[in-house]
Design an enzyme around this catalytic site. Structure first.
Site, mmCIF file in Angstrom:
data_model
loop_
_atom_site.group_PDB
_atom_site.id
_atom_site.type_symbol
_atom_site.label_atom_id
_atom_site.label_comp_id
_atom_site.label_asym_id
_atom_site.label_seq_id
_atom_site.Cartn_x
_atom_site.Cartn_y
_atom_site.Cartn_z
ATOM 1 N N ILE A 1 0.820 -1.204 0.000
ATOM 2 C CA ILE A 1 0.000 0.000 0.000
ATOM 3 C C ILE A 1 0.862 1.265 0.000
ATOM 4 C CG2 ILE A 1 -0.174 0.090 2.518
ATOM 5 C CD1 ILE A 1 -3.077 0.998 2.164
ATOM 6 N N GLY B 1 -0.159 -5.521 0.799
ATOM 7 C CA GLY B 1 -1.239 -5.668 -0.163
ATOM 8 C C GLY B 1 -0.902 -6.605 -1.308
ATOM 9 N N ASP C 1 -2.186 -9.896 -0.294
ATOM 10 C CA ASP C 1 -3.646 -9.885 -0.492
ATOM 11 C C ASP C 1 -3.984 -10.157 -1.951
ATOM 12 O OD1 ASP C 1 -4.700 -8.975 2.189
ATOM 13 O OD2 ASP C 1 -3.420 -7.272 1.752
ATOM 14 N N GLU D 1 1.318 -5.967 7.659
ATOM 15 C CA GLU D 1 0.401 -5.010 8.285
ATOM 16 C C GLU D 1 0.655 -4.782 9.767
ATOM 17 O OE1 GLU D 1 -1.560 -6.033 4.430
ATOM 18 O OE2 GLU D 1 -0.354 -7.101 5.931
ATOM 19 N N ASP E 1 -6.617 -6.430 6.217
ATOM 20 C CA ASP E 1 -8.080 -6.383 6.138
ATOM 21 C C ASP E 1 -8.651 -6.507 4.732
ATOM 22 O OD1 ASP E 1 -7.220 -3.937 5.210
ATOM 23 O OD2 ASP E 1 -8.298 -2.729 6.683
#
Length: 355
Positions: A145, A201, A204, A224, A232
């Site tokens: 991110i 990310g 993810d 994270e 999340d």
């Protein structure tokens, strides 16, 4: 009248082709139900006046032609124009999606979260696309991110009402989750090709993909907790289903330690590891080409049912599969595929209708 070899071809039941699956009662039941209709379809196809033209069109593509196709110069996909992504058509039926901010280590800025949804929604509806490879431009896959770009969204409360601020954050997080869920929802198989860092990310993203390859220099971090939050947007939900070891998932998520490429391979996070980025991408595109040579109905139906079965009981999955195939077994792709197998031809020589 059909020639003797054609008559013999029509007379051989579908069960013969599936003999290696003779222990699978579900497959055999489907084969028995479909065989009579299949013989009729093959008879009409092989005795029709257009059969000669069909046979000529089914000549296998030589290995040199396949090599030329795999080395084809990528062309920009005109319907895909983005700030953070580059989408190219590398070969027939295959799209290459690149995270394209190499000067920023492919960090996921505000545009990225919006454009991924737009990109994969378009790919899902693209009748020419049958497989996707996703990779990172430059020296690494992604640094995760872009905190500098997104800090104002998450860390500056809107107003003094905690409930309303929470409602806003809930909507925001739900939108970001869709950025990667859209990959999973896309019926086309998506192959992640990872080199260098895959952080935050990035994990993810790749856990929402169907197949993962990596280069030897790759490493993975569920980062994270190091910035004070719980992941999340998908890692905590998908990674345990991929690796299969809750202990290892917990270790990675609690510590944010690096998982190197060899550990990623042994744990099942990736299915293959390659010495460098170029070799990895060549193999990823070859895999995408092989997938795209098969019936798109069969491949995309397989993805839909694999995902459904992952999230449901075996009984529910079988029931869903029954409902699915009661219509999909009536496709023209079955006699086309069976004919190619019987004639010992590659499936990439068969023309399947767009889907």
């Amino acid at each position: 009248m059909p020639s003797p070899n054609m008559a013999a071809l029509c007379a051989r039941p579908l069960e013969f082709l599936l003999s290696e699956y003779s222990g699978d009662s579900v497959v055999m039941a489907a084969a028995t139900a479909a065989s009579r209709r299949l013989r009729d379809l093959l008879t009409r196809r092989l005795t029709s006046p257009t059969h000669l033209g069909l046979s000529l069109s089914l000549r296998p593509m030589g290995s040199s032609t396949q090599d030329e196709a795999s080395r084809a110069v990528p062309s920009e996909a005109p319907e895909h124009s983005y700030e953070s992504l580059r989408v190219t058509a590398t070969q027939r039926h295959v799209l290459h999606v690149q995270l394209n901010r190499p000067e920023k280590r492919n960090a996921m800025n505000r545009a990225f979260w919006r454009e991924m949804v737009d990109c994969f929604n378009k790919i899902a509806e693209d009748a020419d696309c049958r497989a996707v490879v996703i990779s990172g431009a430059g020296k690494l896959f992604t640094a995760g991110i872009d905190l500098m770009d997104l800090a104002s969204d998450f860390f500056q409360p809107r107003g003094d009402d905690v409930a309303r601020s929470s409602w806003h954050l809930r909507n925001l997080i739900t939108g970001y989750q869709e950025t990667f869920s859209v990959i999973e929802k896309c019926p086309k198989p998506v192959i992640a090709a990872i080199h260098g860092a895959c952080i935050g990310g990035g994990v993810d993203l790749i856990t929402a993909c169907d197949i993962r390859y990596c280069a030897q220099d790759a490493f993975f971090q569920v980062k994270e907790v190091d910035i004070g939050l719980a992941a999340d947007v998908g890692t905590l939900q998908r990674l345990p289903r991929i690796i299969g070891s809750q202990s290892l998932v917990n270790e990675l998520a609690f510590t944010a330690r690096k998982m190197m490429a060899d550990e990623a391979l042994s744990s099942g996070l990736v299915s293959r590891m390659f010495p460098d980025k170029e070799t990895m991408l060549d193999s990823a595109f070859a895999l995408a080409a092989e997938i795209s040579s098969k019936s798109p109905l069969a491949v995309q139906g397989t993805k839909v049912n694999l995902l459904y079965s992952r999230d449901h009981s075996v009984a529910d999955g079988l029931n869903y599969m029954t409902s699915w195939n009661m219509s999909m077994l009536q496709t023209e792709d079955i006699p086309k595929s069976v004919q190619a197998v019987m004639e010992k031809k590659d499936l990439d020589s068969v023309t399947f209708s767009k889907l």
